[in-house]
Design a protein around this motif. Structure first.
Motif, PDB file in Angstrom:
ATOM      1  N   VAL A  40      34.520  46.559  26.108  1.00 31.92           N
ATOM      2  CA  VAL A  40      35.281  46.152  27.269  1.00 31.92           C
ATOM      3  C   VAL A  40      35.612  47.229  28.357  1.00 31.92           C
ATOM      4  CG1 VAL A  40      37.729  45.737  27.506  1.00 31.92           C
ATOM      5  CG2 VAL A  40      36.759  44.941  25.474  1.00 31.92           C
ATOM      6  N   PHE A  43      32.605  47.447  30.611  1.00 30.97           N
ATOM      7  CA  PHE A  43      32.915  46.443  31.647  1.00 30.97           C
ATOM      8  C   PHE A  43      34.008  46.676  32.723  1.00 30.97           C
ATOM      9  CE2 PHE A  43      30.528  43.581  29.099  1.00 30.97           C
ATOM     10  CZ  PHE A  43      29.838  42.862  29.876  1.00 30.97           C
ATOM     11  N   GLY A 178      33.221  40.040  30.810  1.00 34.93           N
ATOM     12  CA  GLY A 178      34.213  41.175  30.192  1.00 34.93           C
ATOM     13  C   GLY A 178      35.327  40.464  29.804  1.00 34.93           C
TER      14      GLY A 178
END
Ligand SMILES: Nc1ncnc2c1ncn2[C@@H]1O[C@H](COP(=O)(O)OP(=O)(O)OP(=O)(O)O)[C@@H](O)[C@H]1O
Ligand SMILES: [Mg+2]
Lengths: 300, 248
Positions: A40, A43, A178
């Motif tokens: 995460v 992204f 994302g």
């Protein structure tokens, strides 16, 4: 110190004891949270830098309408006025044929001598339309372009630089992937953390029963487990941060130079505040995971 | 010998048991774990503050069930139980822990934590109330010393003899000076000498004003102490013997 303080000291000690008593399952929790946050976070980093790039090129987010050759003078100003009234349009600049030629000359420099031989001006007049802040997306551009296309006197349209539109789509794609990936991974992580805590609860059920028999309240029994999840989560967040930083330093030299030429600024890592969000996010994941494990029909 | 007599619904009699001052009062209490069978049936009894009572009866008579009702480990199926002024039948979930902190329980199987030291096991009863660590250590040491266990405080329960484990369980039950002490077969697997030692320990708590209930099937002990003895059979009180010749 108050009784509450002593209780919290005890909770922290119990939580650490709990982690230490099951290093493998705790480790799995930490790594799981870490991996989720690395993905995460990667992204987020990518998106952040892409958006930064976009800011630099914000001026290119415009539509140029090339006009038919007979449009000039009054007609040109009328057309300019009408475009100005289209929603999403921030500013319109009319460029007459002569001005277009001037600009071309200036940009080509000494080579412009070639043009002197021409007795007609091959460049069309145009309207340079910049978009208001909230329309600076592929969709916004599209909408404005559609409205202009229908106007009499407009021959063709060019949406700023083509790459901007593609770039905008790429940013949206990265953001979508994302967010989607983040949600799925967060859910999976919650399940894994919840399971780890559940295992801990199961392994210590005798202790919990005895605690309850000597008069421990439900929060007294549960808080150490919540803390355990929180600590595992924070550790996972810190791990993710370290990995992301290492990755950032590893990958960066590959295109730093090119980016600097293009954008004028090097890509940047998370600010201290953003880094804190990663760790706090991990802690939150851990906390939610253990809260999920403790809810339901389990009774201490 | 004691003179048996029925005592239903807290009829006075014991010198030290004035009516209305009951630490534990049960009114027509029944407990049924499975539909159709009763572990306790229509039990009414009153125990005064500071009273020492034996709970006797054959296996399956309902002794453990009665103790469980007193400290809120089980809820009555019928009837009312008032413990230290609290109605157990209507006690909310969050009100149970505070009540338990006022009741010390010695479990038949000790319920000690094998991975914690003797000291930590006993300290548990104080930690749940948020007692400061220094005070906890002092009080744990004092009670362990009183029970002759101070040299064992860093040992783990499983490395102790049965009698020592029994005393650790008693220490944990007594360390926060409870108003009620419940002991379920506290001498279940002890030799006669140790049995007396431990019973004296428990009895001494009653002298300090703690209401003591000891469940046992060893009639020899009951006879020896000459205290009030409530006999259960098939979940009902069949006999309530008042102390005849108090020893202490
Ligand atoms: N959790 C339970 N679920 C179902 N039945 C139970 C449960 N606990 C006790 N009983 C039943 O209730 C009755 C009374 O049990 P209890 O344990 O109170 O007897 P006791 O007098 O303590 O016996 P012992 O001397 O063997 O310890 C027994 O018939 C027992 O089978
Ligand atoms: Mg029993």
């Amino acid at each position: 110190m108050t009784r509450t303080t002593y209780k919290w000291l005890l909770f922290v000690r119990t939580a650490i004891r709990g982690i230490a008593s099951s290093p493998v399952t705790s480790g799995i929790s930490v790594v799981t949270i870490g991996v989720t946050l690395v993905l995460v976070g990667a992204f987020a980093l990518l998106l952040q830098n892409m958006e930064e790039l976009l800011d630099q090129f914000g001026d290119d987010l415009r539509v140029t309408a090339y006009l038919e050759s007979e449009v000039s003078g009054e007609a040109l100003r009328g057309l300019e006025q009408r475009v100005r009234e289209i929603p999403g349009v921030e500013d319109v600049e009319a460029v007459s044929q002569d001005e277009a030629l001037e600009r071309f000359r200036a940009s080509v420099g000494s080579g412009s001598a070639l043009l002197d031989g021409l007795d007609i001006n091959p460049l069309p007049a145009s309207l340079e339309i910049s978009l208001s802040e909230d329309q600076r997306s592929a969709e916004g551009m599209e909408a404005v372009a559609k409205a202009i296309e229908g106007l009499a006197g407009v021959e063709s349209l060019s949406s700023g630089r083509d790459w901007v539109e593609g770039y905008l789509r790429a940013v949206a794609l990265v953001r979508g992937v994302g967010v989607g990936l983040g949600v799925i991974l967060a859910l999976a992580t919650l399940l894994i953390v919840a399971n780890t805590i559940r295992l801990g609860v199961f392994a210590r059920r005798d202790e919990l029963e005895i605690l309850s028999l000597v008069g421990a309240s439900r929060p007294f029994v549960q808080t150490p487990f919540l803390l355990e999840g929180l600590l595992q989560g924070a550790a996972g967040g810190a791990l993710a941060l370290a990995l992301l930083f290492a990755l950032f330093r590893l990958v960066l030299p590959g295109f730093e130079f090119g980016l600097e030429l293009l954008v004028g600024s090097a890509p940047r890592f998370f600010s201290p505040g953003e880094a804190l969000i990663v760790v706090v996010g991990g802690a939150g994941l851990g906390l939610f995971g253990s809260a999920a494990a403790l809810s339901g029909d389990w009774r201490p | 010998m004691s003179r048996p007599r029925f005592r239903l619904r807290g009829g006075g009699g014991a010198v030290n048991a004035p009516r209305g001052d009951g630490a534990i009062r049960m009114f027509h209490v029944s407990k049924s774990y499975l539909a159709g069978s009763f572990a306790l049936r229509d039990v009414s009894i009153e125990l005064a503050k500071g009273e020492f009572v034996f709970l006797t009866g054959p296996s399956g008579a309902g002794k453990t069930s009665l103790l469980k009702l007193i400290f809120g480990a089980e809820r009555p199926s019928e009837g009312q139980i008032v413990v230290l002024g609290r109605n157990i039948a209507r006690l909310g979930e969050s009100a149970v822990p505070p009540l338990r902190r006022r009741i010390g329980v010695v479990f038949q199987d000790f319920k000690l934590l094998p991975r914690r030291t003797v000291e930590e096991n006993v300290a548990l009863a104080l930690q749940v109330t948020g007692t400061p660590p220094r005070e906890t250590r002092a009080r744990v040491f004092a009670i362990l010393k009183q029970l002759g266990l101070q040299h064992r405080r860093y040992h783990h329960p499983l490395s102790l003899s049965g009698g020592e484990q029994q005393r650790v369980a008693i220490a944990r039950a007594l360390v926060n000076e409870p108003e009620i002490l419940l002991a379920d077969e506290p001498t279940g697997n002890l030799d006669p000498e140790l049995t007396l030692e431990i019973m004296d320990l428990i009895a001494s708590a009653a002298l300090r004003g703690t209401t003591v209930v000891v469940a046992t099937h060893e009639l020899e002990i009951v006879r020896r102490y000459g205290k009030r003895a409530v006999r259960l059979e098939g979940g009902q009180i069949v006999e309530d013997t008042q102390p005849s010749m108090p020893r202490s």
